[in-house]
Design a protein around this motif. Structure first.
Motif, PDB file in Angstrom:
ATOM      1  N   CYS A 146      -3.265 -10.934  -2.207  1.00  0.00           N
ATOM      2  CA  CYS A 146      -3.451  -9.491  -2.396  1.00  0.00           C
ATOM      3  C   CYS A 146      -2.693  -8.665  -1.362  1.00  0.00           C
ATOM      4  O   CYS A 146      -2.996  -7.495  -1.158  1.00  0.00           O
ATOM      5  CB  CYS A 146      -4.931  -9.129  -2.392  1.00  0.00           C
ATOM      6  N   THR A 178      -7.445  -5.187  -7.710  1.00  0.00           N
ATOM      7  CA  THR A 178      -6.929  -6.500  -7.329  1.00  0.00           C
ATOM      8  C   THR A 178      -6.676  -7.371  -8.552  1.00  0.00           C
ATOM      9  O   THR A 178      -7.545  -7.494  -9.425  1.00  0.00           O
ATOM     10  CB  THR A 178      -7.914  -7.225  -6.399  1.00  0.00           C
ATOM     11  N   THR A 180      -6.805 -10.571 -10.445  1.00  0.00           N
ATOM     12  CA  THR A 180      -7.607 -11.790 -10.322  1.00  0.00           C
ATOM     13  C   THR A 180      -7.297 -12.806 -11.413  1.00  0.00           C
ATOM     14  O   THR A 180      -7.809 -13.924 -11.371  1.00  0.00           O
ATOM     15  CB  THR A 180      -9.111 -11.442 -10.371  1.00  0.00           C
ATOM     16  N   VAL A 200       2.334  -3.645  -3.441  1.00  0.00           N
ATOM     17  CA  VAL A 200       0.900  -3.802  -3.686  1.00  0.00           C
ATOM     18  C   VAL A 200       0.242  -2.439  -3.587  1.00  0.00           C
ATOM     19  O   VAL A 200       0.358  -1.751  -2.562  1.00  0.00           O
ATOM     20  CB  VAL A 200       0.265  -4.784  -2.680  1.00  0.00           C
ATOM     21  N   GLU A 203      -4.671  -2.963  -3.794  1.00  0.00           N
ATOM     22  CA  GLU A 203      -5.328  -4.209  -4.179  1.00  0.00           C
ATOM     23  C   GLU A 203      -6.053  -4.863  -3.011  1.00  0.00           C
ATOM     24  O   GLU A 203      -7.028  -5.585  -3.204  1.00  0.00           O
ATOM     25  CB  GLU A 203      -4.308  -5.186  -4.760  1.00  0.00           C
TER      26      GLU A 203
END
Length: 259
Positions: A146, A178, A180, A200, A203
């Protein structure tokens, strides 16, 4: 075959299991587990309570840990172990001037990290302001999946390494944003490699955006990445690409001939 078996046996004789377990005890402590009981350490490391007690009391006697009668904590002396790496390794010293230049050009915090197991470890940092709820410094660890730094390194690993990582890692949601799903995560790694950077967006933590580039060494390997982080409310994702990516890419290109 006999030669290989002999080599394995020699390697086993050279391996000090007690040192391995002692290091596991030290690594049981982190930012979220600063105070641990004997039972906590035994559970986290998978060793017996009796063994955990011996290692903890040894660390305490050597002043690497403190004990208040119930909880063990690492003492400042433990910093000697980390400093031994920093003092002997030229990598952080080579990277630091580039991070400072990046921060000067952009006005934002920049960092460099390497991959250590399933986490990234910060080896150098130039912080202009605190933008995360947790304090980050050299030696801090974060999950690779992440973080932009982690993705920038993971994306350039051999396929077998990526597959093994995806088989064992658990992609836990740090925020609702995030990723997953492992198939989606694999696609993100492919996109990261194709475009040459990882972005990113909140996240890891709400309100935090970061962008990272790998440092592709002359042999094609990637063991380190550089990033810039900013508050999402101040800097958009497009602005990060437009303003920050050129500085990161220039530093990465210069560093590849120095590592």
């Amino acid at each position: 075959m006999q030669s290989e078996e002999t080599g394995d046996q020699t390697a086993d004789r050279d391996f000090v299991a007690s040192l391995e377990k002692g290091l596991m005890v030290i690594e049981a402590f982190d930012a979220g587990r600063q105070r641990l009981t004997l039972s906590d350490v035994a559970k986290l490391t998978g060793i017996t309570r009796a063994a955990a007690r011996r290692y903890l009391l040894t660390l305490t006697k050597l002043n690497y840990a403190d004990f208040d009668g119930r909880y063990f904590t690492l003492s400042p002396r433990i910093l000697r172990l980390g400093y031994a790496y920093l003092a002997s390794a030229s990598l952080p010293a080579r990277v630091q001037p580039f991070l400072e230049r990046i921060s000067e050009e952009t006005g934002e915090s920049s960092s460099a990290a390497i991959l250590d197991g399933d986490h990234i470890v910060y080896i150098a940092r130039s912080a202009t302001r605190r933008i995360m709820s947790i304090g980050l410094g050299v030696g801090s660890r974060l999950p690779a999946y992440c973080t932009s730094l982690g993705r920038a390194i993971l994306a350039y690993q051999p396929e077998a390494v990526i597959e093994a990582y995806l088989q064992r890692v658990r992609l836990e949601a740090r925020t609702p944003k995030t990723i997953t799903d492992k198939s989606e995560f694999r696609a993100v790694l492919e996109a990261t490699r194709n475009q040459g950077y990882a972005l990113v967006n909140e996240e890891l933590e709400f309100g935090l955006r970061s962008i990272a580039v790998p440092v592709v060494q002359k042999n094609g390997q990637v063991t380190i990445a550089l990033n810039l982080s900013a508050q999402a409310g101040r800097v958009s994702a497009d602005e990060m690409r437009e303003r920050f990516l050129p500085s990161l890419s220039a530093a990465s290109e210069a560093l590849r001939y120095m590592l």
